[in-house]
Scaffold this active site. Structure first.
Site, PDB file in Angstrom:
ATOM      1  N   ASP A   8       8.823   5.541  25.131  1.00 40.74           N
ATOM      2  CA  ASP A   8       8.441   4.837  23.910  1.00 40.74           C
ATOM      3  C   ASP A   8       9.719   4.505  23.159  1.00 40.74           C
ATOM      4  O   ASP A   8      10.499   3.678  23.608  1.00 40.74           O
ATOM      5  CB  ASP A   8       7.468   5.684  23.094  1.00 40.74           C
ATOM      6  CG  ASP A   8       6.760   4.880  22.004  1.00 40.74           C
ATOM      7  OD1 ASP A   8       7.020   3.660  21.901  1.00 40.74           O
ATOM      8  OD2 ASP A   8       5.955   5.449  21.263  1.00 40.74           O
ATOM      9  N   ASP A  28       8.521   9.567  21.940  1.00 42.14           N
ATOM     10  CA  ASP A  28       9.826   9.167  21.432  1.00 42.14           C
ATOM     11  C   ASP A  28      10.822  10.304  21.665  1.00 42.14           C
ATOM     12  O   ASP A  28      10.446  11.477  21.688  1.00 42.14           O
ATOM     13  CB  ASP A  28       9.774   8.884  19.929  1.00 42.14           C
ATOM     14  CG  ASP A  28       8.710   7.875  19.554  1.00 42.14           C
ATOM     15  OD1 ASP A  28       8.471   6.943  20.337  1.00 42.14           O
ATOM     16  OD2 ASP A  28       8.103   8.029  18.466  1.00 42.14           O
ATOM     17  N   ARG A  76      14.010  -4.024  18.437  1.00 43.14           N
ATOM     18  CA  ARG A  76      13.747  -3.010  17.400  1.00 43.14           C
ATOM     19  C   ARG A  76      14.987  -2.192  17.062  1.00 43.14           C
ATOM     20  O   ARG A  76      15.045  -0.982  17.284  1.00 43.14           O
ATOM     21  CB  ARG A  76      12.618  -2.074  17.828  1.00 43.14           C
ATOM     22  CG  ARG A  76      11.332  -2.783  18.170  1.00 43.14           C
ATOM     23  CD  ARG A  76      10.250  -1.790  18.540  1.00 43.14           C
ATOM     24  NE  ARG A  76       9.010  -2.451  18.905  1.00 43.14           N
ATOM     25  CZ  ARG A  76       7.899  -1.831  19.275  1.00 43.14           C
ATOM     26  NH1 ARG A  76       7.885  -0.515  19.323  1.00 43.14           N
ATOM     27  NH2 ARG A  76       6.821  -2.516  19.605  1.00 43.14           N
TER      28      ARG A  76
END
Length: 442
Positions: A259, A220, A315
């Site tokens: 990610d 991330d 998301r």
């Protein structure tokens, strides 16, 4: 209808003016001594879940010797890393720091990280479904891929310790190719930085992820894990020179090297995410990373306000377990990556109010929300703008979702009331938000 990826995972309102809602206040003593010093600013009282508990002050009380300016990866890692005494510290980033850079300043390529004979060409040839079938990859080449990934992780991961403010010196301050982790820490502020392109050189093929398999990556841009009282404010998150729209496809699926932009997981709690610009990522932000991690119950209390979610695929955020307040954000929904914005996952307690959803490319209001195993979502005061119409109209997000997905219908029961709210602005005031978010505007 777009194909969705299969599941992976006021006790008292504080009324402030709209101007106060856009800029955090320093503590009273700081106002006297550092009236314009963003390095000493703290999260204001009542500004989201991050202001609860002991509040979020980061390194604002740092002594002079604990204010450090950094310009290299080694300086950054040494300055922000966890330490035994947890003294407050302020770390100021000067210019661009690239995680894939050696101490002598030379660039590190994906080939430089590869060990044990790994090559992408061999991996693709070995595990192609026409050759390997649809079983999980295994054997020496898969082990070499994982080992190579570990080598890259050691280079690009940077952990942030407690009582830290990490801030950009100006609008050129950027961390690129770095997996920044706020891991088991308390009281951290991240502001005025561009977090860009934490790419994984060694994505793994999972033939059983989704209907046709997927490539999954490890890093991330920021991961907040097991941490409490964190403020993420006025930052830009993007993919830099590797936008998802330009990544190749292998085995019929996008070779995803990223990610998330910002994940908040593993019992993290009391976080405020404000005035950030999140740009063109597929899987952008997740709250709680597993349906089975029931220890997240009672945690993951997060506020997202005045952010621009710009061209994201999904998301924004997707929520499990947490009490999450999403208000006064601007969503630009566009592009081939798009699947949904708000995800209601297991035991999620999501309140979405006075957000604007700017719809493009034929995306409909029913596609804003998706139910990933949740039961209820509270939505009020939200509005949509359809491409070419130039005006807003109110929208019932839950009703629109339930009409499109009757077999996954959501209820609207409100089980908690957001407490830490400076001011929820009228939805019309959010239209101009994209000009006021991101790095370089403090």
């Amino acid at each position: 209808m777009r194909r969705l990826a299969l599941p992976l995972t006021l006790t008292m309102a504080v009324a402030l003016t709209a101007t106060a809602a856009t800029t955090a206040h320093a503590a009273p003593a700081d106002r006297d001594h550092h009236p314009r010093d963003i390095t000493r600013q703290v999260l204001a009282d009542g500004d989201g879940w991050g202001s609860a508990g002991d509040g979020t002050t980061g390194g604002s009380a740092a002594a002079g010797e604990d204010v450090v300016h950094v310009a290299t990866l080694e300086e950054l890692r040494a300055a922000v890393g966890p330490r035994d005494d947890d003294r407050p510290r302020i770390v100021v980033v000067e210019g661009l720091i690239d995680g894939n850079t050696a101490p002598d300043g030379s660039a590190i390529s994906c080939a430089d990280y590869a060990v044990d004979g790994y090559t992408q060409e061999d991996y693709l040839a070995t595990y192609h479904p026409d050759v390997w079938g649809w079983d999980d990859p295994e054997g020496p080449l898969e082990e070499a891929r994982a080992a190579s990934q570990d080598v890259q992780a050691e280079q690009i991961r940077v952990d942030v310790g407690s009582n830290t403010t990490l801030v950009g010196a100006d609008d050129d301050s950027e961390l690129t190719g770095i997996n920044l982790r706020v891991n088991d820490a308390e009281n951290v502020i991240l502001r005025n930085l561009t977090f860009s392109d934490a790419y994984d050189c060694f994505p793994g093929w999972d033939p059983k992820d989704g209907n046709t398999g997927n490539w999954n990556s490890e890093y991330d841009n920021i991961e907040i894990s097991g941490s409490t009282n964190v403020w993420v404010d006025h930052n830009t998150f993007d993919d830099g020179e590797n936008p998802g729209s330009e990544l190749p496809e292998y085995f019929g699926s996008k070779y995803e090297m990223h990610d998330a932009l910002l994940d908040i997981v593993r019992e993290s709690d009391l976080v405020t995410v404000s005035y950030n610009h999140f740009v063109e990522r597929d899987k952008a932000m997740i709250v709680g990373n597993s349906d089975g991690r029931t220890t997240d119950r009672g945690h993951l209390r997060i506020t997202y306000h005045h952010n621009h979610f710009d061209g994201l695929g999904q998301r924004a955020p997707r929520v499990r377990f947490g009490q999450v307040h999403v208000y006064n954000n601007h969503y630009t929904l566009a592009g081939d990556l798009y699947q949904y914005a708000l995800g209601a996952g297991k035991e999620s307690q999501l309140v979405a109010e006075n957000n604007v959803f700017d719809l493009h490319d034929g995306i409909g209001a029913g596609e804003i929300v998706y139910n990933w195993g949740g039961t209820d979502l509270v939505a009020r005061g939200n509005a949509v703008m359809y491409e070419g119409r130039g005006r807003m109209s109110t929208v019932d997000l839950v009703a629109e979702h339930n009409e499109l997905y009757p077999d996954r219908a959501l209820g609207t029961e409100q089980t908690w009331t957001p407490e830490y709210v400076q001011r929820v602005q009228p939805v019309w005031a959010v239209r101009g938000l994209p000009r006021r978010v991101g790095a370089g505007l403090l």
